[in-house]
Design a protein around this motif. Structure first.
Motif, PDB file in Angstrom:
ATOM      1  N   ALA A 230       6.916  -4.930  -2.024  1.00  8.20           N
ATOM      2  CA  ALA A 230       6.784  -3.485  -2.240  1.00  8.20           C
ATOM      3  C   ALA A 230       8.136  -2.841  -2.531  1.00  8.20           C
ATOM      4  CB  ALA A 230       6.139  -2.832  -1.026  1.00  8.20           C
ATOM      5  N   PRO A 234       4.892   1.014  -3.950  1.00  8.86           N
ATOM      6  CA  PRO A 234       4.360   0.881  -2.590  1.00  8.86           C
ATOM      7  C   PRO A 234       3.274  -0.185  -2.504  1.00  8.86           C
ATOM      8  CG  PRO A 234       3.563   2.898  -3.614  1.00  8.86           C
ATOM      9  CD  PRO A 234       4.625   2.352  -4.510  1.00  8.86           C
ATOM     10  N   ARG A 235       3.067  -0.680  -1.299  1.00  6.81           N
ATOM     11  CA  ARG A 235       2.135  -1.786  -1.072  1.00  6.81           C
ATOM     12  C   ARG A 235       0.741  -1.498  -1.607  1.00  6.81           C
ATOM     13  NH1 ARG A 235      -1.645  -2.193   2.362  1.00  6.81           N
ATOM     14  NH2 ARG A 235      -0.949  -0.330   3.477  1.00  6.81           N
ATOM     15  N   ASN A 237      -0.211   0.050  -4.165  1.00 10.68           N
ATOM     16  CA  ASN A 237      -0.266   0.210  -5.613  1.00 10.68           C
ATOM     17  C   ASN A 237      -0.636  -1.125  -6.277  1.00 10.68           C
ATOM     18  OD1 ASN A 237       0.202   0.775  -8.328  1.00 10.68           O
ATOM     19  ND2 ASN A 237       2.038   1.965  -7.934  1.00 10.68           N
ATOM     20  N   ARG A 345      13.081   4.761   8.191  1.00  9.60           N
ATOM     21  CA  ARG A 345      12.520   3.492   7.717  1.00  9.60           C
ATOM     22  C   ARG A 345      12.801   2.358   8.698  1.00  9.60           C
ATOM     23  NH1 ARG A 345      15.096   3.574   3.106  1.00  9.60           N
ATOM     24  NH2 ARG A 345      16.259   1.638   3.248  1.00  9.60           N
ATOM     25  N   GLY A 392       3.117  10.795  -4.622  1.00  6.94           N
ATOM     26  CA  GLY A 392       2.566  10.923  -3.285  1.00  6.94           C
ATOM     27  C   GLY A 392       1.168  11.510  -3.283  1.00  6.94           C
ATOM     28  N   TRP A 396      -1.705   9.413  -1.470  1.00  4.82           N
ATOM     29  CA  TRP A 396      -1.828   9.941  -0.106  1.00  4.82           C
ATOM     30  C   TRP A 396      -3.138   9.462   0.534  1.00  4.82           C
ATOM     31  CZ3 TRP A 396       1.167  13.235   2.951  1.00  4.82           C
ATOM     32  CH2 TRP A 396       0.519  13.799   4.056  1.00  4.82           C
ATOM     33  N   GLU A 398      -1.884   6.827   2.421  1.00  9.83           N
ATOM     34  CA  GLU A 398      -1.267   5.514   2.653  1.00  9.83           C
ATOM     35  C   GLU A 398       0.182   5.489   2.176  1.00  9.83           C
ATOM     36  OE1 GLU A 398      -5.432   5.162   3.225  1.00  9.83           O
ATOM     37  OE2 GLU A 398      -4.310   5.969   1.516  1.00  9.83           O
ATOM     38  N   PHE A 399       0.461   6.224   1.112  1.00 10.70           N
ATOM     39  CA  PHE A 399       1.831   6.394   0.623  1.00 10.70           C
ATOM     40  C   PHE A 399       2.051   7.886   0.435  1.00 10.70           C
ATOM     41  CE2 PHE A 399       4.625   6.745  -3.238  1.00 10.70           C
ATOM     42  CZ  PHE A 399       5.798   6.361  -2.613  1.00 10.70           C
ATOM     43  N   LYS A 400       3.047   8.424   1.112  1.00 11.92           N
ATOM     44  CA  LYS A 400       3.237   9.872   1.145  1.00 11.92           C
ATOM     45  C   LYS A 400       4.193  10.387   0.085  1.00 11.92           C
ATOM     46  CE  LYS A 400       2.076  10.117   6.050  1.00 11.92           C
ATOM     47  NZ  LYS A 400       2.501  10.557   7.409  1.00 11.92           N
ATOM     48  N   ARG A 402       7.632  10.789  -2.383  1.00  8.99           N
ATOM     49  CA  ARG A 402       9.089  10.840  -2.273  1.00  8.99           C
ATOM     50  C   ARG A 402       9.618  12.195  -1.813  1.00  8.99           C
ATOM     51  NH1 ARG A 402       9.612   9.058  -8.419  1.00  8.99           N
ATOM     52  NH2 ARG A 402       8.071  10.736  -8.442  1.00  8.99           N
TER      53      ARG A 402
END
Length: 514
Positions: A230, A234-235, A237, A345, A392, A396, A398-400, A402
């Motif tokens: 990733a 993101p994972r 995607n 992170r 995002g 959203w 799962e991935f928010k 940038r």
């Protein structure tokens, strides 16, 4: 400017670059968006850190679908950010303070509002018909191949005017330029010269390995689940499900980078590229920076991932670097405008963050710091309704996106942290107001003062800027390596843990000369 910097011709060797995201640095007009005049106003602070250069993210004319990374006029200043006079003031102010200025060139794609694309999409036989990547559909009307966009879905978008698909590796509104066309290359080189004539000292090249595509438009092969990383996307995607063998990182890139170098060499300019490739990043780093006449240094993603940056991981990265890219010049970063801030992170305490900052300043290669990193800012937690980033919004929750790393800089305890007198384009987190520049200036033990010390350490020791890096080991949580040049040899030992180890206290970094 200190003696070491003044006598170093290639300032970028071991140099320290401070990234500024213009929308979020300083607003001087009261519209809630940072601007070029604000950057110029705050440059004395940047210079006080001891860095060598500033990298200013895009400020060109743009519809702002991707906040400046969708350019509609490469030679224009977007009114949101000011005027060309403001840019001239920024460059002059930086140079007066001993700072180099690098600007962000987005050359792999433009906005769909760029005049080049408007002309290209008008017909199949106009002068710019071949300036972008166009392709006929398959017989069943579907896209010409299986290439995917980093922002989700197919990398192809149907255009009714030409009855063809065009390629977009990012947003639909960011069509890819056709680098197989020499006229496109010529236009981009001329644009780079324009900014060099304006006084810039170099460029950060966005998505440097996306310039060329396979001209046969062959399908990308699948990537085995155990090989998916990733780093670039993101994972969640599906972009990570492919090996992007044909959609990017093509061998023709080398010839263009050599052309680009020849264009900027008379100006003594430096370049840092961004390599977005999870599979071949270090190979490309060697290809692009390991030989003279291409790119001086390139951004890599090894320390921008979600993996905890423990001693073993750092040793592993440098072992791979020495084996795969022994002649390369990497540019190391822990945070930037595209990833979750590293404090969050890696779930770092202030003590741990200070240790990582010290280690970063001791590594071989250039270093890039992201605005607010020196304050120890964590990632901002935003509501969905506050999001502005299309990335995002698409993935959203799962991935928010940038936006959490792009919130405004906090200068003082005034309105909006001293960033703007009106509602900022992104909210200022309350937790950030506890870490303002003014507050940290008054605290000798603050993150800000530690960063100044660590940067000063690198500037003081020539071996840390330009020396070899050898004897890299990880014994449990203790990272050890040596930096050596013809003037000095330094042994660096760092305990990257919460417990005593190797004779070092938790998060202690020891530097021994001799």
């Amino acid at each position: 400017m200190d003696e070491l910097t003044a006598t170093t011709t290639d300032w970028w060797r071991g140099g320290i670059i401070y990234q500024i995201y213009p929308r979020s640095f300083q607003d001087t007009t009261g519209n809630g968006i940072g601007d070029l005049a604000g950057i110029a106003q705050r440059l004395p602070y940047v210079a006080s850190l001891g860095v060598d250069a500033v990298w200013v993210s895009p400020f060109f004319t743009s519809p702002m679908r991707d906040f400046g990374y969708d350019v509609s006029d490469y030679r224009g200043i977007d009114p949101l950010f000011g005027t060309m006079d403001d840019f001239d003031w920024l460059v002059t102010s930086a140079h007066d303070l001993g700072l180099k200025v690098m600007i962000d060139l987005v050359m792999s794609h433009t906005s769909d509002q760029h005049p080049w694309f408007k002309e290209s999409r008008a017909s199949r036989d106009n002068p710019k018909a071949d300036w972008y990547v166009w392709a006929d559909p398959k017989p069943d009307g579907t896209p010409p191949n299986n290439w995917l966009s980093i922002f989700g879905g197919s990398a192809w978008h149907w255009d009714a005017r030409r009855e063809q698909y065009y390629l977009h590796n990012f947003l639909t509104q960011q069509p890819d330029l056709n680098f197989h066309n020499p006229a496109v290359q010529d236009a981009l080189l001329e644009m780079a010269r324009f900014w060099l004539e304006k006084g810039v000292d170099g460029f950060r090249l966005d998505t440097i390995n996306f310039y060329f595509h396979d001209d046969q438009l062959r399908d990308n092969p699948p990537l085995a689940p155990e090989l998916r990383r990733a780093d670039t996307a993101p994972r969640v995607n599906p972009y990570n499900h492919q090996s992007h063998r044909f959609s990017k990182s093509q061998p023709q890139n080398i010839a263009f980078l050599e052309r680009f170098y020849q264009a900027i060499a008379p100006y003594g300019a430096a370049v840092v590229g961004e390599i977005g490739d999870s599979e071949r990043a270090l190979e490309l780093l060697e290809e692009y920076t390991g030989r003279p006449g291409r790119v001086q240094m390139s951004y890599v993603f090894d320390f921008l991932s979600g993996d905890d940056l423990r001693a073993a991981r750092i040793a592993e990265v440098f072992d791979q670097l020495h084996r795969t890219a022994p002649n390369a010049c990497p540019c190391w970063a822990m945070s930037n405008h595209d990833v979750v801030r590293h404090i969050t992170r890696w779930n770092l305490t202030d003590q741990a963050a200070k240790a990582y900052a010290t280690v970063l300043m001791c590594l071989r290669g250039a270093v890039c710091l992201y605005q607010g990193e020196e304050l120890g800012l964590p990632e901002a937690e935003l509501r969905f309704d506050d999001l502005r980033d299309p990335y995002g919004i698409e993935f959203w929750p799962e991935f928010k996106g940038r936006d959490g790393c792009r919130t405004p800089m906090v200068w003082d305890m005034g309105v909006n942290g001293g960033f703007s007198t009106s509602q900022p384009w992104l909210p200022v987190p309350h937790v950030h107001l506890q870490r303002t520049v003014v507050a940290q200036e008054a605290d000798a033990q603050s993150m800000l003062h530690h960063y100044r010390w660590a940067i000063g350490l690198r500037r003081k020791h020539s071996a840390l800027r330009e020396g070899d890096m050898t004897d890299i080991t990880a014994e449990g949580p203790v990272l050890s390596f040596r930096r050596t040049d013809d003037r000095q040899s330094l042994l660096i030992r760092a305990n990257l843990s919460d417990d005593d180890a190797g004779g070092l206290a938790p998060w202690q970094v020891q530097i021994i000369e001799g």
